[in-house]
Structures are given as C-alpha cells and as structure tokens.
Motif scaffolding. Structure first.
Motif, PDB file in Angstrom:
ATOM      1  N   PRO A   1      49.082  41.956  40.581  1.00  0.00           N
ATOM      2  CA  PRO A   1      48.668  40.817  41.399  1.00  0.00           C
ATOM      3  C   PRO A   1      48.493  41.250  42.852  1.00  0.00           C
ATOM      4  O   PRO A   1      49.262  42.080  43.346  1.00  0.00           O
ATOM      5  CB  PRO A   1      49.837  39.834  41.310  1.00  0.00           C
ATOM      6  CG  PRO A   1      50.823  40.414  40.378  1.00  0.00           C
ATOM      7  CD  PRO A   1      50.431  41.815  40.039  1.00  0.00           C
TER       8      PRO A   1
ATOM      9  N   ALA B   1      47.932  36.393  45.249  1.00  0.00           N
ATOM     10  CA  ALA B   1      47.664  35.835  43.919  1.00  0.00           C
ATOM     11  C   ALA B   1      48.936  35.312  43.263  1.00  0.00           C
ATOM     12  O   ALA B   1      48.894  34.411  42.422  1.00  0.00           O
ATOM     13  CB  ALA B   1      47.019  36.886  43.036  1.00  0.00           C
ATOM     14  N   LEU B   2      50.077  35.893  43.635  1.00  0.00           N
ATOM     15  CA  LEU B   2      51.336  35.431  43.061  1.00  0.00           C
ATOM     16  C   LEU B   2      51.893  34.350  43.981  1.00  0.00           C
ATOM     17  O   LEU B   2      52.091  34.583  45.168  1.00  0.00           O
ATOM     18  CB  LEU B   2      52.316  36.608  42.979  1.00  0.00           C
ATOM     19  CG  LEU B   2      53.586  36.330  42.187  1.00  0.00           C
ATOM     20  CD1 LEU B   2      53.297  36.358  40.694  1.00  0.00           C
ATOM     21  CD2 LEU B   2      54.654  37.374  42.526  1.00  0.00           C
ATOM     22  N   ASP B   3      52.135  33.153  43.453  1.00  0.00           N
ATOM     23  CA  ASP B   3      52.649  32.055  44.277  1.00  0.00           C
ATOM     24  C   ASP B   3      54.122  32.315  44.597  1.00  0.00           C
ATOM     25  O   ASP B   3      54.980  32.254  43.719  1.00  0.00           O
ATOM     26  CB  ASP B   3      52.481  30.741  43.510  1.00  0.00           C
ATOM     27  CG  ASP B   3      53.080  29.564  44.278  1.00  0.00           C
ATOM     28  OD1 ASP B   3      53.517  29.766  45.435  1.00  0.00           O
ATOM     29  OD2 ASP B   3      53.105  28.457  43.721  1.00  0.00           O
TER      30      ASP B   3
ATOM     31  N   ARG C   1      52.718  32.091  35.358  1.00  0.00           N
ATOM     32  CA  ARG C   1      51.504  31.405  35.826  1.00  0.00           C
ATOM     33  C   ARG C   1      50.398  32.410  36.149  1.00  0.00           C
ATOM     34  O   ARG C   1      49.236  32.199  35.799  1.00  0.00           O
ATOM     35  CB  ARG C   1      51.817  30.560  37.067  1.00  0.00           C
ATOM     36  CG  ARG C   1      52.450  29.235  36.720  1.00  0.00           C
ATOM     37  CD  ARG C   1      52.810  28.464  37.981  1.00  0.00           C
ATOM     38  NE  ARG C   1      51.661  28.327  38.865  1.00  0.00           N
ATOM     39  CZ  ARG C   1      51.756  28.166  40.194  1.00  0.00           C
ATOM     40  NH1 ARG C   1      52.942  28.139  40.779  1.00  0.00           N
ATOM     41  NH2 ARG C   1      50.671  28.033  40.916  1.00  0.00           N
ATOM     42  N   TRP C   2      50.767  33.506  36.822  1.00  0.00           N
ATOM     43  CA  TRP C   2      49.750  34.533  37.130  1.00  0.00           C
ATOM     44  C   TRP C   2      49.182  35.098  35.832  1.00  0.00           C
ATOM     45  O   TRP C   2      47.969  35.283  35.686  1.00  0.00           O
ATOM     46  CB  TRP C   2      50.359  35.646  38.003  1.00  0.00           C
ATOM     47  CG  TRP C   2      49.348  36.699  38.384  1.00  0.00           C
ATOM     48  CD1 TRP C   2      48.400  36.598  39.371  1.00  0.00           C
ATOM     49  CD2 TRP C   2      49.157  37.980  37.779  1.00  0.00           C
ATOM     50  NE1 TRP C   2      47.639  37.745  39.409  1.00  0.00           N
ATOM     51  CE2 TRP C   2      48.079  38.612  38.447  1.00  0.00           C
ATOM     52  CE3 TRP C   2      49.796  38.651  36.734  1.00  0.00           C
ATOM     53  CZ2 TRP C   2      47.631  39.899  38.109  1.00  0.00           C
ATOM     54  CZ3 TRP C   2      49.342  39.931  36.389  1.00  0.00           C
ATOM     55  CH2 TRP C   2      48.278  40.543  37.072  1.00  0.00           C
TER      56      TRP C   2
ATOM     57  N   ARG D   1      41.196  33.590  36.368  1.00  0.00           N
ATOM     58  CA  ARG D   1      41.252  32.777  37.582  1.00  0.00           C
ATOM     59  C   ARG D   1      42.212  33.326  38.621  1.00  0.00           C
ATOM     60  O   ARG D   1      42.562  32.604  39.543  1.00  0.00           O
ATOM     61  CB  ARG D   1      41.786  31.373  37.314  1.00  0.00           C
ATOM     62  CG  ARG D   1      41.318  30.598  36.187  1.00  0.00           C
ATOM     63  CD  ARG D   1      41.753  29.163  36.415  1.00  0.00           C
ATOM     64  NE  ARG D   1      43.107  28.992  35.931  1.00  0.00           N
ATOM     65  CZ  ARG D   1      43.413  28.157  34.933  1.00  0.00           C
ATOM     66  NH1 ARG D   1      42.491  27.404  34.377  1.00  0.00           N
ATOM     67  NH2 ARG D   1      44.658  28.061  34.528  1.00  0.00           N
ATOM     68  N   ALA D   2      42.733  34.556  38.448  1.00  0.00           N
ATOM     69  CA  ALA D   2      43.700  35.037  39.437  1.00  0.00           C
ATOM     70  C   ALA D   2      43.281  36.413  39.921  1.00  0.00           C
ATOM     71  O   ALA D   2      42.747  37.211  39.154  1.00  0.00           O
ATOM     72  CB  ALA D   2      45.090  35.095  38.826  1.00  0.00           C
TER      73      ALA D   2
ATOM     74  N   ASP E   1      46.836  32.608  34.293  1.00  0.00           N
ATOM     75  CA  ASP E   1      45.610  32.550  35.099  1.00  0.00           C
ATOM     76  C   ASP E   1      44.735  33.785  34.847  1.00  0.00           C
ATOM     77  O   ASP E   1      43.516  33.685  34.799  1.00  0.00           O
ATOM     78  CB  ASP E   1      45.943  32.436  36.591  1.00  0.00           C
ATOM     79  CG  ASP E   1      46.386  31.026  36.960  1.00  0.00           C
ATOM     80  OD1 ASP E   1      46.164  30.102  36.136  1.00  0.00           O
ATOM     81  OD2 ASP E   1      46.962  30.833  38.051  1.00  0.00           O
ATOM     82  N   ARG E   2      45.355  34.921  34.696  1.00  0.00           N
ATOM     83  CA  ARG E   2      44.585  36.138  34.399  1.00  0.00           C
ATOM     84  C   ARG E   2      43.866  36.001  33.053  1.00  0.00           C
ATOM     85  O   ARG E   2      42.749  36.467  32.890  1.00  0.00           O
ATOM     86  CB  ARG E   2      45.508  37.374  34.331  1.00  0.00           C
ATOM     87  CG  ARG E   2      45.963  37.907  35.658  1.00  0.00           C
ATOM     88  CD  ARG E   2      44.852  38.370  36.547  1.00  0.00           C
ATOM     89  NE  ARG E   2      44.169  39.576  36.049  1.00  0.00           N
ATOM     90  CZ  ARG E   2      43.056  40.075  36.578  1.00  0.00           C
ATOM     91  NH1 ARG E   2      42.493  39.478  37.615  1.00  0.00           N
ATOM     92  NH2 ARG E   2      42.499  41.160  36.077  1.00  0.00           N
TER      93      ARG E   2
ATOM     94  N   ARG F   1      56.671  31.748  37.959  1.00  0.00           N
ATOM     95  CA  ARG F   1      55.592  32.134  38.880  1.00  0.00           C
ATOM     96  C   ARG F   1      54.795  33.292  38.288  1.00  0.00           C
ATOM     97  O   ARG F   1      53.572  33.355  38.426  1.00  0.00           O
ATOM     98  CB  ARG F   1      56.184  32.540  40.239  1.00  0.00           C
ATOM     99  CG  ARG F   1      56.912  31.392  40.949  1.00  0.00           C
ATOM    100  CD  ARG F   1      57.659  31.914  42.167  1.00  0.00           C
ATOM    101  NE  ARG F   1      58.529  30.912  42.766  1.00  0.00           N
ATOM    102  CZ  ARG F   1      58.173  30.105  43.770  1.00  0.00           C
ATOM    103  NH1 ARG F   1      56.974  30.179  44.297  1.00  0.00           N
ATOM    104  NH2 ARG F   1      59.035  29.234  44.261  1.00  0.00           N
TER     105      ARG F   1
END
Ligand code: GTP
Ligand code: SPV
Ligand code: MN
Length: 580
Positions: A518, A522-524, A497-498, A506-507, A501-502, A494
């Motif tokens: 985050p 923003a963090l799933d 992914r952040w 995109r995050a 995306d950064r 997770r």
C-alpha cells in the motif's frame, strides 16, 4: 445402538478385539449423553466445575503436564513410498507403523469404556462435507468432539447412506511420551493415535482428518483443505465479502475471524465462518467457495480480554470447557492477559507461584460451540459455502515481512504462500520463538509431499478465470525495544479494507520486487496513534534483508529436489533479479 454399515460394524469389532474394553458405547450426540459424561468426569476428577454464577456450565480440565500441545516429532504420515510423504513429514512404512502402534493398542482399553463417535466435518447436508468415526477411550475427547464437530446420529445416518468414512482410532494409553504416536495412513483413510489426550493429537476430526487426510483427498479430487480461517466483512452499505487466511498455529486466526471493528469504523460488521480450517472448491461458475468443516472452536486462551477480543471473551463465559488455565479464589478461570482477577491455583493444580512460570499454560485452550460466538455467520451452515474474494497468508515475523503486500498473480501468490516463515509458538512442543519455514501455515498438517502440494496449488490456478487475489500480512513486526509496531486486533480491519479494495481495483499500491505494497495514503490510518517512521517501516521492504530471505527460501525449496515445481523456482529467480 449399532450400525447397518457392515464395514463400520466389523471395524468396531476388530478394534474391540485388539483393545479389549469393558464396554462399548455408541455416541448419539444427545444432551443426555453429554450430561452423563460430564457427571462421570466430575466424579473422577477429569473435570472441575468452575464458578456456576459467573461461568455457568463451564469446566476445567488439567491435562497431564507432559501432554499439553501437539507433538510434531511423534506425528507420522505412512505412505508406501517415503517420497510421497516428503521431507515435510516424518515417515514410516505402513506395515511397520501398524505393527508398532497396534502393539501399543493391544489391551489398552481394559477396564475402560470404548466410545464410538460418528461425526461429520461440515454442514450435515453439504456435498463438500466428509464423515469420519473416532473410536476413543477418553470421555474428555467425546465431549470435545461433540462441540467441535457435528457428531452423533445424523452423522451415522450419512455414513450409512454414503458408505464411506475416515477411521480414527485413539487411546490415551498410559500417557507415556515414549509410547506416544500420531499416525496417518492416507491411502487407507485411517488415523491411529495413542498416548496423548490433547487437542490436535486426540480430537481426530481436526488436524488429523480435516487437514492431513483431507489435504491428500483434496489433491486427488481437485480441491483444497487448508489451515485457514474464513471471515465475512460487511461494509456500511451492507455488502459482504469473504476472505480466507492461513496463519501458523497461535498466530491470530481466531482473533481475525472474530474481529470487532474499532470505533472509527462505524457501520462495519465482521462475521465468523470458521477460525481454523477451510475446505475450498470451485463451483460451476469458477468461483472459489469455502466451508468450515468444524462446528466449534478449540482456541488459544492467553491474551483474550475485553479489549483484544470481546467476542471471544464473552463467548467463553458459559458452556465452555477450559483446558490448562489457572483459577482464581472463587473458581473463575484465569490466564495471562485476562486483565482481571488474581490466580491462586496454576494450570498444574499447584498453589500459584510466579517463580514456577505462567499461571495458565501458554497453550491453554477453550472448547466452545461456534453458535455461542456473537459474530457467528449464519452462512457457516450453508451447504454451498461462501465465495472467497481473497486468500491471505501470514506469519509471526519480528522483522523483514511488511504489514501487508499483494502477490502479482496466482502463480506468484503460490510462491508467497510457499515462502511463509514464522516464529514457533507454544501450540506445538519444542522451542518457542524460532523462525522456521511454514508454507501456507501447513508445515505440521500437509498429509503429503510439499512439492506435490505446491504443484496442486499451481494446478488449481488453471481451473478458473476468476481466481481470488493472494496477499501476505504480518501483525507481529517489532521495534528495537521489542514492542509490536502495529496495534493489531480490531485495527487489522484497516488492512482487510485495503485488501478488499485491491480486489476491486480501487486502492493505490506501489510495485516492489516482492509484490504490491500500500502507498502511505492508501491505508486508512486516521485516528491511529502511529508515527510516520513506524508506518514507513511497516509499509516498505529492505532489499538487502529480502535478498537474504530469498536465499533462505531457495535453500529450503532445494530440499524438495525434483518434486519442486519448476514454476516456483522461476518465480523465485524473478523476485531475486528484481531485488537487484
Ligand atoms: P491456532 O488455534 O493454534 O491455530 O491459533 P490461531 O491462529 O487461531 O491464533 P489466535 O487467534 O488464537 O492467536 C494466538 C495469539 O496471538 C493470542 O495470544 C493472541 O492474543 C495473539 N494475537 C492475535 N492477533 C493479534 C494481533 O493482531 N496482534 C498481536 N500483537 N497479537 C495478536
Ligand atoms: C493448532 O495447533 O494449530 C491448533 C490447536 O489449532 S490443535 O487442535 O492442538 O492442533
Ligand atoms: Mn490451528
């Protein structure tokens, strides 16, 4: 076998004259050679056979109980000028070091066979790879080097073609800790190690060559040799991105490199390129690319189970050498956190009694070929290496450091890396659990003055217009009861992914004095059993705590005097001001 390389031939002769072995064996890296050595070690008790049915071709080695980890206080960098080794290394003048250690090597191989192991760090056909030759009197070292490097005839051919190689002389000596030294002579591309048969002290391709000597060469030649894993992350659309991450010893590199996506992440895949060392160069387009110089893993065993790291758990059920684990009644290897079976004999070979401490040594290790890893990335064999999107630094911090944050730019990222601190672990002798500064997770491995090293990192940032983004993570934050607040292991995806995306803008993130953290959304965290207050702690900073942290970093930096790059001091001052 011998060699056409005159330099190598004369060095081997010279070493034999000094150490006086009964025999000299040139290693070709063949299966037959390995089998002969294993037979020999089974006969003399160096190896014990584990359960052939459940652990085929697996062996246990019990090292001397006084020789179970790297010995940083006995590890020296021997440059002509003390300042070139820096306050981060123990130093001895080259002539004194040679005299001291050669006296110990004198006659030390009498009655033993001397093995000559040509090896290549990195894919055999990669321009980024470098060769070395280790001379050793330990057959255990030989079989480990065969797993950890590309060793044997092909490496020798490359050495004969190129003419250059790193010289590594090793003897277990008499395993007397008073006569134990690990010495590096960067300007002579030479390593001399005596008195230990353990891991990083004895498998000279690993920390001695691929980090201490290579970091010194990397500075001269404009590349980076780092204590980093390399991992590929494939999303459900089939796009693959690679990151490199530096965590101190026993702080989670192997686990992150072999991560299994949690059930919530269907369609994601993780590919292991490397679990301990990365050599990184800019290509013609300014893209940073990494190769893994190693061919195997010398990984921490305790804590490995089906839940934490199923890839590793499965990988070490065959063709594996275990060092310092316990055994069960039916001769299966056993360790703390295995979640299965009962130990009967501890790592020292005594009947297991919990009163004597853990059954397996906390720094017990597996040695295994990377090809056995179910998540092994085929690109690990690519001579060009893999493109790196992000660089991650991390440490083991019960407090202060949030779960993840992003540096503001490359220069600030170098400050983030240089400021890494972490609780010490069993990977080196000495107290465990003490916070110490471990810049870029390289404290025990940088072969020159950290001031010059940080300068080199800053200079690398001038070399390209498309630098990787730099991040910091901490999987080890604890609550008041001493429990880990973040589930870690597979769930670390997770955070990855952040991070990715950064890198693509995109995050969402909130700007703080120490970098971008985050936002909660923003963090799933969907499907995670984690309450709001915990998440709040993981994703925020305490300015007062950080003022103290910055003061600690400042004091540490000042110990480097005028070798400290002015830029780092400026950026630290900026963080200090922003903290208020
Ligand atoms: P070296 O080989 O010494 O360089 O270590 P490494 O960085 O590869 O460390 P490794 O992945 O072997 O992890 C060391 C220990 O940390 C093991 O006992 C792991 O179980 C534990 N560990 C790894 N990842 C996590 C995590 O995400 N959370 C927690 N709580 N523990 C972890
Ligand atoms: C480490 O201590 O960082 C290791 C193990 O990876 S050793 O090979 O002993 O250095
Ligand atoms: Mn390591």
């Amino acid at each position: 076998m011998t060699t056409q390389n005159a330099n190598l031939a004369s060095w081997v002769e010279e070493v034999a004259r000094l150490t006086k072995p009964d025999n000299i064996h040139w290693c070709d890296g063949s299966e037959a050679e390995r089998e002969r050595l294993i037979e020999m070690m089974l006969a003399d008790g160096t190896l014990l056979k584990l359960n052939e049915k459940t652990y085929p071709n697996c062996y246990l080695h019990r090292s001397n109980p006084n020789d179970v980890a790297r010995v940083e206080h006995l590890t020296f960098v021997c440059t002509p000028e003390r300042d070139d080794a820096g306050p981060n290394n123990h130093w001895m003048a080259p002539a004194d070091a040679h005299a001291k250690i050669d006296a110990l090597f004198d006659g030390c191989m009498k009655g033993r066979t001397m093995y000559v192991i040509p090896y290549c760090m990195g894919p055999i056909d990669s321009p980024y790879s470098r060769c070395g030759v280790e001379i050793t009197d330990s057959p255990y070292v030989v079989v480990n080097m065969h797993l950890m490097t590309r060793a044997g005839s092909d490496a020798l051919k490359r050495i004969e073609r190129e003419g250059t190689f790193v010289k590594g002389l090793h003897s277990i000596g008499d395993l007397d800790p008073e006569k134990r030294f690990i010495m590096h002579f960067p300007e002579e591309l030479t390593i001399k190690s005596i008195g230990s048969g353990y891991g990083g002290n004895a498998l000279l391709g690993k920390k001695c060559h691929a980090l201490r000597i290579a970091s010194w060469q990397a500075r001269q030649e404009g590349w980076l040799a780092e204590h980093m894993l390399i991992v590929g992350i494939e999303n459900p659309q089939g796009e693959k991105k690679y990151v490199a991450a530096a965590f101190p010893s026993a702080c989670g590199k192997t686990n992150l490199a072999m991560l299994i996506p949690p059930e919530s992440h269907e369609g994601w895949k993780i590919w292991t390129v490397g679990d301990d060392i990365a050599w990184m160069h800019f290509d013609e387009e300014g893209q940073l690319r990494a190769i893994n110089p190693e061919a195997g893993y010398f990984g921490v065993v305790p804590g490995t189970n089906r839940k934490t790291n199923k890839n590793a758990f499965d990988m070490i059920t065959h063709d594996t050498i275990f060092t310092n684990v316990a055994v069960t009644e039916d001769m299966e290897p056993w360790w703390e956190g295995r979640k299965n079976g009962t130990p009967v004999i501890d790592w020292k070979g005594n009947k297991y009694d919990p009163a004597n401490g853990p059954a397996a040594h906390p720094n017990s290790r597996f040695t295994v070929s990377a090809k056995q890893n179910p998540s092994y990335a085929p690109e690990a064999e690519d001579p060009r290496g893999v493109p790196i999107s992000a660089i991650i630094f991390g440490g083991r911090r019960a407090s202060v450091a949030p779960l993840v944050y992003q540096a503001k730019d490359w220069e600030h990222g170098v400050l983030v890396g240089a400021s890494v601190a972490s609780e010490t672990t069993a990977a080196a002798t000495g107290a465990v659990g003490v916070v110490r500064r471990d810049p870029m997770a390289m404290k025990p491995f940088c072969g020159y003055n950290f001031g010059d090293y940080w300068n080199h990192w800053l200079a690398m940032g001038q070399r390209s217009g498309k630098l990787p983004q730099i991040f910091h993570v901490n999987w080890f934050r604890q609550d008041a009861g001493g429990n880990f607040m973040w589930p870690g292991f597979g769930e670390n995806l997770r955070v990855l992914r952040w991070i990715l995306d950064r890198c693509e803008n995109r995050a969402a993130a909130q700007e703080t004095a120490i970098g971008y953290l985050p936002t909660k959304d923003a963090l799933d965290t969907s499907g995670l059993d984690i309450d709001d207050a915990t998440l709040e702690t993981l994703l925020s900073i305490d300015n007062e705590e950080w003022k103290t942290e910055v003061a600690g970093v400042r004091e540490y930096f000042e110990s480097f005097g005028d070798r400290l790059p002015a830029k780092l001091r400026e950026r630290l001052d900026q963080v200090d001001r922003d903290l208020g």
